[in-house]
Design a protein around this motif. Structure first.
Motif, PDB file in Angstrom:
ATOM      1  N   VAL A  92      -8.853  10.318 -38.621  1.00 21.89           N
ATOM      2  CA  VAL A  92      -7.473  10.232 -38.184  1.00 21.89           C
ATOM      3  C   VAL A  92      -7.465  10.166 -36.660  1.00 21.89           C
ATOM      4  CG1 VAL A  92      -5.216  11.379 -38.149  1.00 21.89           C
ATOM      5  CG2 VAL A  92      -6.682  11.566 -40.178  1.00 21.89           C
ATOM      6  N   ALA A  93      -6.867   9.120 -36.129  1.00 18.99           N
ATOM      7  CA  ALA A  93      -6.755   8.962 -34.678  1.00 18.99           C
ATOM      8  C   ALA A  93      -5.300   9.149 -34.279  1.00 18.99           C
ATOM      9  CB  ALA A  93      -7.263   7.598 -34.253  1.00 18.99           C
ATOM     10  N   ILE A  94      -5.045  10.203 -33.546  1.00 22.80           N
ATOM     11  CA  ILE A  94      -3.673  10.484 -33.088  1.00 22.80           C
ATOM     12  C   ILE A  94      -3.720  10.652 -31.574  1.00 22.80           C
ATOM     13  CG2 ILE A  94      -1.763  12.122 -33.130  1.00 22.80           C
ATOM     14  CD1 ILE A  94      -2.464  12.806 -35.958  1.00 22.80           C
ATOM     15  N   ARG A  95      -2.757  10.016 -30.915  1.00 25.78           N
ATOM     16  CA  ARG A  95      -2.602  10.194 -29.482  1.00 25.78           C
ATOM     17  C   ARG A  95      -1.441  11.140 -29.240  1.00 25.78           C
ATOM     18  NH1 ARG A  95      -3.309   4.677 -30.205  1.00 25.78           N
ATOM     19  NH2 ARG A  95      -1.053   4.469 -30.209  1.00 25.78           N
ATOM     20  N   LYS A  96      -1.427  11.741 -28.086  1.00 30.02           N
ATOM     21  CA  LYS A  96      -0.359  12.670 -27.752  1.00 30.02           C
ATOM     22  C   LYS A  96       1.010  11.989 -27.831  1.00 30.02           C
ATOM     23  CE  LYS A  96       0.423  16.457 -24.656  1.00 30.02           C
ATOM     24  NZ  LYS A  96      -0.101  17.248 -23.565  1.00 30.02           N
ATOM     25  N   SER A  97       1.077  10.732 -27.484  1.00 27.96           N
ATOM     26  CA  SER A  97       2.348   9.990 -27.536  1.00 27.96           C
ATOM     27  C   SER A  97       2.850   9.791 -28.973  1.00 27.96           C
ATOM     28  CB  SER A  97       2.210   8.637 -26.828  1.00 27.96           C
ATOM     29  OG  SER A  97       1.227   7.854 -27.497  1.00 27.96           O
ATOM     30  N   ASP A  98       1.919   9.826 -29.941  1.00 22.63           N
ATOM     31  CA  ASP A  98       2.306   9.680 -31.354  1.00 22.63           C
ATOM     32  C   ASP A  98       3.059  10.908 -31.819  1.00 22.63           C
ATOM     33  OD1 ASP A  98       1.068   7.214 -31.433  1.00 22.63           O
ATOM     34  OD2 ASP A  98      -0.779   7.996 -32.314  1.00 22.63           O
TER      35      ASP A  98
ATOM     36  N   ALA B 110      -8.204  21.797 -39.324  1.00 24.67           N
ATOM     37  CA  ALA B 110      -8.016  20.589 -38.504  1.00 24.67           C
ATOM     38  C   ALA B 110      -6.564  20.112 -38.557  1.00 24.67           C
ATOM     39  CB  ALA B 110      -8.968  19.487 -38.965  1.00 24.67           C
ATOM     40  N   LEU B 111      -5.973  20.138 -39.752  1.00 26.13           N
ATOM     41  CA  LEU B 111      -4.564  19.756 -39.878  1.00 26.13           C
ATOM     42  C   LEU B 111      -3.671  20.712 -39.091  1.00 26.13           C
ATOM     43  CD1 LEU B 111      -4.414  18.817 -43.661  1.00 26.13           C
ATOM     44  CD2 LEU B 111      -4.114  17.247 -41.734  1.00 26.13           C
ATOM     45  N   SER B 112      -3.971  21.990 -39.198  1.00 31.75           N
ATOM     46  CA  SER B 112      -3.200  22.999 -38.485  1.00 31.75           C
ATOM     47  C   SER B 112      -3.307  22.805 -36.974  1.00 31.75           C
ATOM     48  CB  SER B 112      -3.699  24.396 -38.876  1.00 31.75           C
ATOM     49  OG  SER B 112      -3.086  25.374 -38.077  1.00 31.75           O
ATOM     50  N   SER B 113      -4.497  22.457 -36.513  1.00 33.11           N
ATOM     51  CA  SER B 113      -4.695  22.215 -35.079  1.00 33.11           C
ATOM     52  C   SER B 113      -3.831  21.062 -34.579  1.00 33.11           C
ATOM     53  CB  SER B 113      -6.167  21.910 -34.794  1.00 33.11           C
ATOM     54  OG  SER B 113      -6.956  23.043 -35.050  1.00 33.11           O
ATOM     55  N   THR B 114      -3.636  20.076 -35.448  1.00 31.29           N
ATOM     56  CA  THR B 114      -2.815  18.922 -35.082  1.00 31.29           C
ATOM     57  C   THR B 114      -1.388  19.357 -34.751  1.00 31.29           C
ATOM     58  OG1 THR B 114      -4.168  17.542 -36.519  1.00 31.29           O
ATOM     59  CG2 THR B 114      -2.049  16.638 -35.848  1.00 31.29           C
ATOM     60  N   PHE B 115      -0.868  20.326 -35.498  1.00 25.49           N
ATOM     61  CA  PHE B 115       0.488  20.812 -35.226  1.00 25.49           C
ATOM     62  C   PHE B 115       0.574  21.540 -33.886  1.00 25.49           C
ATOM     63  CE2 PHE B 115       0.759  20.836 -40.001  1.00 25.49           C
ATOM     64  CZ  PHE B 115       1.596  19.745 -40.074  1.00 25.49           C
ATOM     65  N   LYS B 116      -0.553  22.005 -33.404  1.00 25.90           N
ATOM     66  CA  LYS B 116      -0.583  22.711 -32.114  1.00 25.90           C
ATOM     67  C   LYS B 116      -0.920  21.768 -30.960  1.00 25.90           C
ATOM     68  CE  LYS B 116      -3.520  25.673 -33.908  1.00 25.90           C
ATOM     69  NZ  LYS B 116      -4.465  26.769 -34.094  1.00 25.90           N
ATOM     70  N   GLY B 117      -1.055  20.477 -31.262  1.00 24.10           N
ATOM     71  CA  GLY B 117      -1.360  19.513 -30.223  1.00 24.10           C
ATOM     72  C   GLY B 117      -2.847  19.345 -29.961  1.00 24.10           C
ATOM     73  N   GLU B 118      -3.668  19.879 -30.810  1.00 24.07           N
ATOM     74  CA  GLU B 118      -5.121  19.743 -30.676  1.00 24.07           C
ATOM     75  C   GLU B 118      -5.571  18.643 -31.634  1.00 24.07           C
ATOM     76  OE1 GLU B 118      -6.560  23.629 -31.686  1.00 24.07           O
ATOM     77  OE2 GLU B 118      -5.388  24.573 -30.103  1.00 24.07           O
ATOM     78  N   TYR B 119      -5.920  17.498 -31.099  1.00 30.09           N
ATOM     79  CA  TYR B 119      -6.193  16.336 -31.940  1.00 30.09           C
ATOM     80  C   TYR B 119      -7.676  16.101 -32.221  1.00 30.09           C
ATOM     81  CZ  TYR B 119      -1.368  15.684 -30.637  1.00 30.09           C
ATOM     82  OH  TYR B 119      -0.036  15.889 -30.424  1.00 30.09           O
ATOM     83  N   ASN B 120      -8.550  16.702 -31.462  1.00 31.01           N
ATOM     84  CA  ASN B 120      -9.988  16.481 -31.683  1.00 31.01           C
ATOM     85  C   ASN B 120     -10.457  16.887 -33.076  1.00 31.01           C
ATOM     86  OD1 ASN B 120     -10.253  15.373 -29.160  1.00 31.01           O
ATOM     87  ND2 ASN B 120     -11.043  17.246 -28.220  1.00 31.01           N
ATOM     88  N   PRO B 121     -10.040  18.036 -33.614  1.00 28.31           N
ATOM     89  CA  PRO B 121     -10.556  18.430 -34.940  1.00 28.31           C
ATOM     90  C   PRO B 121     -10.213  17.436 -36.057  1.00 28.31           C
ATOM     91  CG  PRO B 121      -9.584  20.324 -33.846  1.00 28.31           C
ATOM     92  CD  PRO B 121      -9.250  19.113 -33.009  1.00 28.31           C
ATOM     93  N   ILE B 122      -9.043  16.821 -36.021  1.00 31.94           N
ATOM     94  CA  ILE B 122      -8.632  15.919 -37.100  1.00 31.94           C
ATOM     95  C   ILE B 122      -9.361  14.578 -37.016  1.00 31.94           C
ATOM     96  CG2 ILE B 122      -6.648  14.829 -35.984  1.00 31.94           C
ATOM     97  CD1 ILE B 122      -6.796  16.109 -39.608  1.00 31.94           C
ATOM     98  N   GLU B 123      -9.884  14.234 -35.842  1.00 30.76           N
ATOM     99  CA  GLU B 123     -10.615  12.975 -35.693  1.00 30.76           C
ATOM    100  C   GLU B 123     -11.859  12.928 -36.570  1.00 30.76           C
ATOM    101  OE1 GLU B 123     -11.253  12.555 -31.495  1.00 30.76           O
ATOM    102  OE2 GLU B 123      -9.187  11.945 -31.134  1.00 30.76           O
ATOM    103  N   ARG B 124     -12.398  14.079 -36.890  1.00 27.68           N
ATOM    104  CA  ARG B 124     -13.565  14.162 -37.775  1.00 27.68           C
ATOM    105  C   ARG B 124     -13.269  13.539 -39.138  1.00 27.68           C
ATOM    106  NH1 ARG B 124     -15.909  19.545 -40.524  1.00 27.68           N
ATOM    107  NH2 ARG B 124     -17.711  18.591 -41.459  1.00 27.68           N
ATOM    108  N   TYR B 125     -12.001  13.508 -39.497  1.00 25.27           N
ATOM    109  CA  TYR B 125     -11.594  13.016 -40.810  1.00 25.27           C
ATOM    110  C   TYR B 125     -11.010  11.599 -40.732  1.00 25.27           C
ATOM    111  CZ  TYR B 125     -12.398  17.847 -41.861  1.00 25.27           C
ATOM    112  OH  TYR B 125     -12.994  19.093 -41.985  1.00 25.27           O
TER     113      TYR B 125
END
Length: 176
Positions: free
Chosen positions: A170-176, A153-168
Motif C-alpha cells: 500500500v502506497a499512501i502519501r500524506k496528501s492522500d 500497520a493499519l493502525s499506524s496509518t490512522f496516526k499518519g505513519e505510512y511506512n509500516p503499511i508499505e510492507r503490504y
C-alpha cells in the motif's frame, strides 16, 4: 554371570566352595538389580518433576491468558459501552484469522478508538473495525507476517505513519 551359570554351578558342585561361589554370584546379581532400580527411580523422578513443572506452567499461562482477555474485553467496554458485546463475539472468532481473542479485542479497542476519534459514528466504527481486522488477516496471508503486525500497520496509518503499511503493498502519501 548369568543365572543359568549359577544354577549349573550349584548343581554340579556340591562342595562348600561351589555354594560360596554361587552365593557370591547371587549377591553380585542382587547389587546389579539394586543399581538398576536406583537408576530407574531417578529417571522416573526426573520425568515426574518435568511433568509437574510443565503442568504448573500451563496453569499459569492459562490464568494469564484469561486475565489478558478480561482486560481487553474491559477496554472494549470502555470504548464501545453497551455495543462492546458485538466486538467481544467478533474477537473470539478472529482466532481463525491468526489473532488470539485478547489480541483481537486489543486491536478492536485501538482501531475503534481511532475511528471514533476521526469522527465516525459508533455503529460505523464497529463495522469498520471488523472489516479492518479481516483486511489485516488477508494482508498478512498475502504478504507474510502476522495478523497482529498487519493490524498495527493499519493502525499506524490512522496516526499518519505510512511506512509500516508499505510492507503490504500500500502506497499512501500524506496528501492522500
Amino acid at each position: 554371570m548369568a543365572v543359568g551359570t549359577v544354577i549349573a554351578r550349584i548343581a554340579s558342585q556340591y562342595s562348600d566352595k561351589g555354594s560360596k561361589a554361587a552365593q557370591k554370584d547371587l549377591m553380585k546379581l542382587g547389587k546389579q538389580f539394586d543399581a538398576y532400580a536406583k537408576k530407574a527411580t531417578r529417571a522416573v523422578g526426573l520425568v515426574a518433576v518435568a511433568a509437574a513443572s510443565a503442568a504448573a506452567k500451563i496453569g499459569k499461562d492459562s490464568v494469564m491468558a484469561a486475565s489478558d482477555v478480561a482486560q481487553q474485553f474491559g477496554a472494549l467496554e470502555a470504548v464501545f459501552g453497551k455495543n462492546a458485546e458485538q466486538l467481544k463475539e467478533f474477537s473470539k472468532g478472529m482466532v481463525e484469522y491468526g489473532l488470539s481473542t485478547a489480541d483481537a479485542a486489543r486491536y478492536a479497542a485501538l482501531l475503534g478508538t481511532q475511528l471514533k476519534g476521526l469522527g465516525m459514528e459508533e455503529s460505523d466504527a464497529i463495522a469498520r473495525t471488523k472489516e479492518l481486522q479481516i483486511l489485516a488477516a488477508d494482508l498478512a496471508a498475502t504478504y507474510g507476517g502476522t495478523t497482529a503486525d498487519a493490524v498495527a500497520a493499519l493502525s499506524s496509518t490512522f496516526k499518519g505513519e505510512y511506512n509500516p503499511i508499505e510492507r503490504y503493498g500500500v502506497a499512501i502519501r500524506k496528501s492522500d
